[in-house]
Design an enzyme around this catalytic site. Structure first.
Site, PDB file in Angstrom:
ATOM      1  N   TYR A  68      38.548  40.910 -83.925  1.00 40.71           N
ATOM      2  CA  TYR A  68      38.451  40.497 -82.555  1.00 40.71           C
ATOM      3  C   TYR A  68      37.210  39.556 -82.201  1.00 40.71           C
ATOM      4  CZ  TYR A  68      34.964  43.563 -80.220  1.00 40.71           C
ATOM      5  OH  TYR A  68      33.833  44.230 -79.688  1.00 40.71           O
ATOM      6  N   CYS A  69      37.151  38.565 -81.220  1.00 41.32           N
ATOM      7  CA  CYS A  69      36.066  37.934 -81.079  1.00 41.32           C
ATOM      8  C   CYS A  69      36.042  37.630 -79.401  1.00 41.32           C
ATOM      9  CB  CYS A  69      35.933  36.686 -81.678  1.00 41.32           C
ATOM     10  SG  CYS A  69      37.590  35.619 -81.628  1.00 41.32           S
ATOM     11  N   GLN A  70      35.933  36.337 -79.025  1.00 43.44           N
ATOM     12  CA  GLN A  70      36.012  36.046 -77.700  1.00 43.44           C
ATOM     13  C   GLN A  70      37.564  35.519 -77.178  1.00 43.44           C
ATOM     14  OE1 GLN A  70      33.891  36.393 -75.199  1.00 43.44           O
ATOM     15  NE2 GLN A  70      35.040  35.292 -73.826  1.00 43.44           N
ATOM     16  N   SER A 114      41.448  39.347 -77.164  1.00 46.61           N
ATOM     17  CA  SER A 114      39.929  39.536 -77.603  1.00 46.61           C
ATOM     18  C   SER A 114      39.054  39.813 -76.619  1.00 46.61           C
ATOM     19  CB  SER A 114      39.461  38.359 -78.521  1.00 46.61           C
ATOM     20  OG  SER A 114      39.762  38.404 -79.892  1.00 46.61           O
ATOM     21  N   TRP A 115      37.758  39.562 -76.422  1.00 47.60           N
ATOM     22  CA  TRP A 115      36.926  39.908 -75.347  1.00 47.60           C
ATOM     23  C   TRP A 115      37.226  39.244 -74.129  1.00 47.60           C
ATOM     24  CZ3 TRP A 115      34.225  44.162 -75.201  1.00 47.60           C
ATOM     25  CH2 TRP A 115      33.336  44.199 -74.110  1.00 47.60           C
TER      26      TRP A 115
END
Length: 265
Positions: A222-224, A250-251
């Site tokens: 995951y990331c943003q 994600s975030w």
């Protein structure tokens, strides 16, 4: 084949009768207009992010993504190549999208346009039109994670949650949502470390970077917004990891939901 070299792509382009090739420039149109790989069409994939992984959210994502892929001309007989400036997140997102829709005949240009230009291969500036198709790929839930998947994964010993963001985002000193920090139990390997001189690092170097992750583990990246995470997803698949998912929301989803747990330093 998840990556293709500039030399290999140029060879395919020069085969004038190769009607199966579809090249997609995933950068902003302003960059595309300044020069792109000959024959490429343009769609800025960064404009199509998704942060709702509820059951209805995924249903709508599937519906709208099929429309998008149809509009840019993806069909089952096409070999699709995505690229951006480097071996970057937008091109990787394109690869993940097609794998998610069970279209395995896809790759990203290793090194992106930077590597293409470094090899001295030609550019064009004219805008190439889309040729509409009727894309009907079947979603593969085995490579997509929603927030519910993550909630379950946190409780599993053999599941690794991989945060592809910067150390500052992971620690919570860089804030890009209502809450700062990371998903509990996540480990942090910045996607930027996948790249050297615009292209992916060699397999040996990448394998060392990810050596803390067992090959038999379930891994969720995951990331943003599911772009840097797609880059790490592609790298893990290149390294032979079999059970890899990407957390689509994600975030951007997790960090904005007060009901989900976060860790910050």
């Amino acid at each position: 084949m998840l990556v293709i070299s500039p030399e290999e792509l140029n060879a395919r382009i020069t085969r004038k009768k190769d009607k199966s090739l579809l090249i997609i420039d995933a950068r902003p149109f302003s960059d595309y207009a300044e020069g792109h790989v000959p024959g490429a069409v343009n769609i800025d994939l960064m404009q199509f992010h998704w942060i709702d992984t509820s059951k209805e959210g995924i249903r709508q994502f599937n519906k709208q993504t099929r429309i998008l892929l149809s509009n840019i001309g993806v069909s089952k007989d096409k070999f699709v190549v995505f690229y951006d400036d480097v071996s970057g997140p937008s091109a990787a997102r394109g690869v993940w999208l097609l794998l998610y829709f069970s279209h395995s005949n896809v790759a990203m240009l290793d090194g992106g346009l930077a590597a293409w230009k470094a090899k001295g291969f030609p550019l064009e500036e004219k805008t190439n039109p889309f040729v509409h198709s009727k894309f009907e790929g079947r979603p593969d839930p085995k490579i997509l994670a929603g927030y519910g998947t993550i909630k379950s994964a946190i409780k599993k010993k053999k599941t690794i949650v991989l945060d592809a963001r910067s150390k500052e985002e992971f620690d919570g000193t860089a804030v890009r949502a209502a809450r700062a920090g990371h998903i509990p139990k996540a480990i942090n390997i910045d996607w930027n470390d996948n790249i050297k001189d615009s292209a992916f690092k060699g397999t040996d170097d990448l394998a060392k970077m990810y050596s803390q992750i067992p090959k038999d583990a379930e891994v969720i990246t995951y990331c943003q917004g599911g772009y840097r995470a797609a880059n790490s997803f592609v790298v893990l698949k290149m390294l032979g990891y079999k059970n890899v998912k990407m957390y689509l929301g994600s975030w951007g989803e997790w960090g904005n939901r007060p009901d989900l747990p976060v860790v910050s330093k």
